[in-house]
Enzyme design. Sequence first.
Site, PDB file in Angstrom:
ATOM      1  N   CYS A  50      -6.745   9.535  -5.154  1.00  0.00           N
ATOM      2  CA  CYS A  50      -5.548   9.093  -4.470  1.00  0.00           C
ATOM      3  C   CYS A  50      -5.936   9.248  -2.927  1.00  0.00           C
ATOM      4  CB  CYS A  50      -4.485   9.199  -5.206  1.00  0.00           C
ATOM      5  SG  CYS A  50      -3.050   8.252  -4.396  1.00  0.00           S
ATOM      6  N   LEU A  51      -5.539   8.567  -2.200  1.00  0.00           N
ATOM      7  CA  LEU A  51      -5.563   8.886  -0.686  1.00  0.00           C
ATOM      8  C   LEU A  51      -4.350   9.545  -0.325  1.00  0.00           C
ATOM      9  CD1 LEU A  51      -6.745   5.303   0.792  1.00  0.00           C
ATOM     10  CD2 LEU A  51      -8.196   7.312   0.302  1.00  0.00           C
TER      11      LEU A  51
ATOM     12  N   HIS B 133       2.143   3.140  -7.434  1.00  0.00           N
ATOM     13  CA  HIS B 133       2.781   3.527  -6.300  1.00  0.00           C
ATOM     14  C   HIS B 133       3.805   2.787  -5.697  1.00  0.00           C
ATOM     15  CE1 HIS B 133       0.050   6.519  -4.364  1.00  0.00           C
ATOM     16  NE2 HIS B 133      -1.056   5.681  -4.670  1.00  0.00           N
TER      17      HIS B 133
ATOM     18  N   HIS C 152      -3.133   1.926 -10.876  1.00  0.00           N
ATOM     19  CA  HIS C 152      -2.963   3.071  -9.849  1.00  0.00           C
ATOM     20  C   HIS C 152      -2.093   2.392  -8.824  1.00  0.00           C
ATOM     21  CE1 HIS C 152      -4.285   6.757  -7.746  1.00  0.00           C
ATOM     22  NE2 HIS C 152      -3.689   5.660  -6.645  1.00  0.00           N
ATOM     23  N   GLU C 153      -2.412   1.285  -8.356  1.00  0.00           N
ATOM     24  CA  GLU C 153      -1.583   0.853  -7.063  1.00  0.00           C
ATOM     25  C   GLU C 153      -0.273   0.376  -7.490  1.00  0.00           C
ATOM     26  OE1 GLU C 153      -2.773   1.741  -4.227  1.00  0.00           O
ATOM     27  OE2 GLU C 153      -4.741   1.901  -5.088  1.00  0.00           O
TER      28      GLU C 153
ATOM     29  N   GLY D 285      -8.153   0.974  -2.861  1.00  0.00           N
ATOM     30  CA  GLY D 285      -6.619   0.447  -2.909  1.00  0.00           C
ATOM     31  C   GLY D 285      -5.761   0.952  -2.142  1.00  0.00           C
TER      32      GLY D 285
ATOM     33  N   GLN E 123       2.195   4.015   0.796  1.00  0.00           N
ATOM     34  CA  GLN E 123       1.075   5.118   1.368  1.00  0.00           C
ATOM     35  C   GLN E 123       1.080   5.196   2.901  1.00  0.00           C
ATOM     36  OE1 GLN E 123      -2.105   3.846  -1.561  1.00  0.00           O
ATOM     37  NE2 GLN E 123      -2.353   6.148  -1.513  1.00  0.00           N
TER      38      GLN E 123
HETATM   39 ZN    ZN Z   1      -2.936   6.342  -4.914  1.00  0.00          ZN
END
Ligand code: ZN
Length: 180
Positions: free
Chosen positions: A91-92, A137, A133-134, A38, A43
Site C-alpha cells: 500500500c502506498l 480505503h 484494497h481500494e 490503485g 490517500q
Molecule cells: Zn492502499
Amino acid sequence: MGDPVLHAPADAVDTITDEIRTLVADMFETMDAAPGVGLAAPQVGVGLRIYTYAYIDEDDAPWRGVIINPELWMVPLDPGAPDEDEESEGCLSFPGERFPLRRSNRVRVTGIDLDGAPVAIDVDGWRARIMQHEFDHLDGIIYVDRLDDRDWKTAQKIAKKRGWGRPGNQWMPGVDHLED
Ligand code: ZN
C-alpha cells in the site's frame, strides 16, 4: 498511515465538478508516478469515495480507470492459509512493505465514471484484489488492519519505528525516494 483521513469512512460524491475532475487527473498522475496499481482519494488527503486503478499483466491490454461512489460485491473467501508469494499485498500509505492477505478471488464493483455514467466491473485475481484494497480505503480501512495478529504486530512495530503514527506525514511519488 497516521493521518485520520485514512481511518474514517469517506463521503459520497454529490456532483462531479471541475474540482473533482482535477482531483482525479492528479490521482492518476500520482498513482503512475508511485508507481501503484490503485489510489484512493483519502490517500491524497481527500475524504471522498473515489479511486483510480491500473494494472497490466503479460497477456492483456492495460486496464485502468476511475470509479466514483463504488459499491462492491464479492464471492466468499476461499478458506486456507494465505500463500505469501502469491498473495502479498502492499500500500502506498504503508510504503516499502508487503504482507500476505487473503482476499476474495472474484468481485463486482458498480459506481459511476467521471461523466456520471454507470460503470460495472467484474474481475477476478489481482484485479479483484485491487478493487477490494481500494474499496477498503473508502471505508477507512488500510490492509494492515486486516492482517493476522503476527503480521499486524510486525506492521505496528515498523510504523512506530518510522514515525508513521503522526498525522500529516506524507511522501511525494516521483520525488521522494523511499528506503526499504
Ligand atoms: Zn492502499
